[in-house]
Design a protein around this motif. Sequence first.
Motif, PDB file in Angstrom:
ATOM      1  N   PHE A 186      -5.647   0.830   7.277  1.00 43.38           N
ATOM      2  CA  PHE A 186      -6.551   1.053   6.145  1.00 43.38           C
ATOM      3  C   PHE A 186      -5.812   1.686   4.981  1.00 43.38           C
ATOM      4  CE2 PHE A 186      -9.371   0.452   9.635  1.00 43.38           C
ATOM      5  CZ  PHE A 186     -10.535  -0.075   9.105  1.00 43.38           C
ATOM      6  N   ILE A 187      -6.218   1.305   3.769  1.00 42.63           N
ATOM      7  CA  ILE A 187      -5.591   1.858   2.566  1.00 42.63           C
ATOM      8  C   ILE A 187      -6.622   1.922   1.444  1.00 42.63           C
ATOM      9  CG2 ILE A 187      -4.799  -0.421   1.775  1.00 42.63           C
ATOM     10  CD1 ILE A 187      -2.313   1.052   0.658  1.00 42.63           C
ATOM     11  N   GLN A 188      -6.472   2.961   0.640  1.00 36.71           N
ATOM     12  CA  GLN A 188      -7.362   3.110  -0.522  1.00 36.71           C
ATOM     13  C   GLN A 188      -6.818   2.273  -1.674  1.00 36.71           C
ATOM     14  OE1 GLN A 188      -8.376   7.128  -1.376  1.00 36.71           O
ATOM     15  NE2 GLN A 188      -9.793   6.603  -3.014  1.00 36.71           N
ATOM     16  N   ILE A 189      -7.682   1.435  -2.259  1.00 35.46           N
ATOM     17  CA  ILE A 189      -7.258   0.574  -3.374  1.00 35.46           C
ATOM     18  C   ILE A 189      -7.900   1.000  -4.690  1.00 35.46           C
ATOM     19  CG2 ILE A 189      -6.870  -1.412  -1.865  1.00 35.46           C
ATOM     20  CD1 ILE A 189      -9.579  -2.529  -2.977  1.00 35.46           C
ATOM     21  N   HIS A 190      -8.814   1.947  -4.611  1.00 38.21           N
ATOM     22  CA  HIS A 190      -9.585   2.379  -5.779  1.00 38.21           C
ATOM     23  C   HIS A 190     -10.230   3.699  -5.397  1.00 38.21           C
ATOM     24  CE1 HIS A 190     -12.948   2.322  -8.684  1.00 38.21           C
ATOM     25  NE2 HIS A 190     -12.206   1.475  -9.401  1.00 38.21           N
ATOM     26  N   SER A 202      -6.816 -12.837   0.184  1.00 40.57           N
ATOM     27  CA  SER A 202      -6.063 -13.214  -1.013  1.00 40.57           C
ATOM     28  C   SER A 202      -6.034 -12.052  -2.000  1.00 40.57           C
ATOM     29  CB  SER A 202      -6.678 -14.445  -1.689  1.00 40.57           C
ATOM     30  OG  SER A 202      -7.941 -14.149  -2.235  1.00 40.57           O
ATOM     31  N   ILE A 203      -5.007 -12.081  -2.863  1.00 43.64           N
ATOM     32  CA  ILE A 203      -4.867 -11.082  -3.921  1.00 43.64           C
ATOM     33  C   ILE A 203      -4.661 -11.837  -5.219  1.00 43.64           C
ATOM     34  CG2 ILE A 203      -3.553  -9.087  -4.730  1.00 43.64           C
ATOM     35  CD1 ILE A 203      -2.489  -8.836  -1.817  1.00 43.64           C
ATOM     36  N   ASN A 204      -5.497 -11.534  -6.207  1.00 42.17           N
ATOM     37  CA  ASN A 204      -5.416 -12.220  -7.496  1.00 42.17           C
ATOM     38  C   ASN A 204      -5.400 -11.175  -8.602  1.00 42.17           C
ATOM     39  OD1 ASN A 204      -5.490 -13.999  -9.612  1.00 42.17           O
ATOM     40  ND2 ASN A 204      -7.630 -14.580  -9.316  1.00 42.17           N
ATOM     41  N   GLU A 205      -4.172 -10.928  -9.108  1.00 39.81           N
ATOM     42  CA  GLU A 205      -3.967  -9.920 -10.159  1.00 39.81           C
ATOM     43  C   GLU A 205      -4.519  -8.567  -9.699  1.00 39.81           C
ATOM     44  OE1 GLU A 205      -5.528 -11.460 -13.783  1.00 39.81           O
ATOM     45  OE2 GLU A 205      -3.938 -12.969 -13.985  1.00 39.81           O
ATOM     46  N   ASN A 206      -5.656  -8.142 -10.264  1.00 35.52           N
ATOM     47  CA  ASN A 206      -6.178  -6.814  -9.956  1.00 35.52           C
ATOM     48  C   ASN A 206      -7.375  -6.862  -9.006  1.00 35.52           C
ATOM     49  OD1 ASN A 206      -4.293  -5.688 -11.703  1.00 35.52           O
ATOM     50  ND2 ASN A 206      -5.650  -5.954 -13.468  1.00 35.52           N
ATOM     51  N   LYS A 207      -7.518  -7.945  -8.262  1.00 32.89           N
ATOM     52  CA  LYS A 207      -8.640  -8.070  -7.337  1.00 32.89           C
ATOM     53  C   LYS A 207      -8.171  -8.515  -5.952  1.00 32.89           C
ATOM     54  CE  LYS A 207     -12.260  -9.031 -10.730  1.00 32.89           C
ATOM     55  NZ  LYS A 207     -13.316  -9.984 -11.156  1.00 32.89           N
ATOM     56  N   ILE A 208      -8.887  -8.040  -4.945  1.00 37.58           N
ATOM     57  CA  ILE A 208      -8.600  -8.396  -3.562  1.00 37.58           C
ATOM     58  C   ILE A 208      -9.824  -9.097  -2.984  1.00 37.58           C
ATOM     59  CG2 ILE A 208      -8.174  -7.484  -1.237  1.00 37.58           C
ATOM     60  CD1 ILE A 208      -6.726  -5.171  -2.513  1.00 37.58           C
ATOM     61  N   SER A 209      -9.596 -10.190  -2.276  1.00 34.38           N
ATOM     62  CA  SER A 209     -10.687 -10.875  -1.580  1.00 34.38           C
ATOM     63  C   SER A 209     -10.601 -10.540  -0.096  1.00 34.38           C
ATOM     64  CB  SER A 209     -10.598 -12.387  -1.770  1.00 34.38           C
ATOM     65  OG  SER A 209     -10.776 -12.720  -3.138  1.00 34.38           O
ATOM     66  N   LEU A 210     -11.732 -10.129   0.460  1.00 33.16           N
ATOM     67  CA  LEU A 210     -11.802  -9.771   1.873  1.00 33.16           C
ATOM     68  C   LEU A 210     -12.657 -10.775   2.624  1.00 33.16           C
ATOM     69  CD1 LEU A 210     -12.492  -5.929   1.610  1.00 33.16           C
ATOM     70  CD2 LEU A 210     -10.282  -7.064   1.806  1.00 33.16           C
ATOM     71  N   SER A 221      -7.162  -0.423  -8.384  1.00 34.30           N
ATOM     72  CA  SER A 221      -6.945   0.416  -9.562  1.00 34.30           C
ATOM     73  C   SER A 221      -5.454   0.505  -9.879  1.00 34.30           C
ATOM     74  CB  SER A 221      -7.501   1.822  -9.321  1.00 34.30           C
ATOM     75  OG  SER A 221      -6.710   2.510  -8.379  1.00 34.30           O
ATOM     76  N   ARG A 222      -5.161   0.819 -11.112  1.00 32.78           N
ATOM     77  CA  ARG A 222      -3.767   0.947 -11.540  1.00 32.78           C
ATOM     78  C   ARG A 222      -3.060   2.039 -10.731  1.00 32.78           C
ATOM     79  NH1 ARG A 222      -1.472  -0.596 -16.310  1.00 32.78           N
ATOM     80  NH2 ARG A 222      -3.540  -0.978 -17.192  1.00 32.78           N
ATOM     81  N   ALA A 223      -3.776   3.126 -10.454  1.00 30.93           N
ATOM     82  CA  ALA A 223      -3.159   4.253  -9.747  1.00 30.93           C
ATOM     83  C   ALA A 223      -2.806   3.912  -8.299  1.00 30.93           C
ATOM     84  CB  ALA A 223      -4.101   5.460  -9.781  1.00 30.93           C
ATOM     85  N   PHE A 228      -0.634   0.226  -2.544  1.00 25.46           N
ATOM     86  CA  PHE A 228      -1.256  -0.880  -1.817  1.00 25.46           C
ATOM     87  C   PHE A 228      -0.246  -1.973  -1.512  1.00 25.46           C
ATOM     88  CE2 PHE A 228      -2.897  -5.216  -2.230  1.00 25.46           C
ATOM     89  CZ  PHE A 228      -3.606  -5.287  -1.051  1.00 25.46           C
ATOM     90  N   TYR A 229       0.497  -2.408  -2.533  1.00 30.27           N
ATOM     91  CA  TYR A 229       1.452  -3.502  -2.328  1.00 30.27           C
ATOM     92  C   TYR A 229       2.543  -3.117  -1.339  1.00 30.27           C
ATOM     93  CZ  TYR A 229      -0.404  -6.715  -5.820  1.00 30.27           C
ATOM     94  OH  TYR A 229      -1.200  -7.604  -6.495  1.00 30.27           O
TER      95      TYR A 229
END
Length: 235
Positions: A186-190, A202-210, A221-223, A228-229
């Motif tokens: 698990f990881i915090q993305i926002h 999938s990952i598309n720019e600033n969005k993640i599909s689950l 989020s930018r922070a 995450f990556y």
Amino acid sequence: MNSIIIDNNYLSQQTIIQYCKRLDNDINILGVFDSVECAEEYIKTTLVKIDIIFLEAIFPGKSGVDFIADLYIVPVPYIIMTTSFQNYAVKAFDLNVVDYLMKPLIYQRFVQAIQKVTKLMKLDEEVEANEKLTIKNKGSITRFLIKDIDYIESYSDYVKIHIKKHSYLHLIALKEITKKLPENKFIQIHRRFVINIEKVISINENKISLEGNQTTELPISRAQRKAFYDKFLRN
């Protein structure tokens, strides 16, 4: 550890009892039974969790091996066979007994068998802790399989746990619930979202599909992006 003894030999019963007493009260004997049938009646009615069963292989009625095959308790107790008959060892180990002690029982071998149980119990507890998430709220306890969680969403002092098409609201901060989850999964993305990495499709720019009952898109989020990556690529 709670135990029962199933053995129709009085001397063997007393030997096991005395050996258990020498272990500084680590083993609590709930009952001693002369037959498999009597033990099964006790098991059906008791509300106390049984951790260990000391079991003879041969009885005039139902055998100890048949008893293991028919045992329905969940979780299954750790079984230590105590017998004079060598020819049941292979079948017993096929049924996942912890150890097979030959009579007359030797104390050091008895201790080794208990040590095996203790190690297995610790391993099972660790596995269960890693596989399940238990949340206690006032007046309620809820347990989830960690692998089933898609993501967790923060609502100030509450979190909403999303599992397929269902969601569960609990009074706990996102930071606190994250501590209960395996870091490699698990990881915090926002600031509002913690996701199960294994659910990412999938990952598309600033969005993640689950994946889930339906595809869910969440923002990165930018922070949180670099962390995450880094973790996602390691996994």
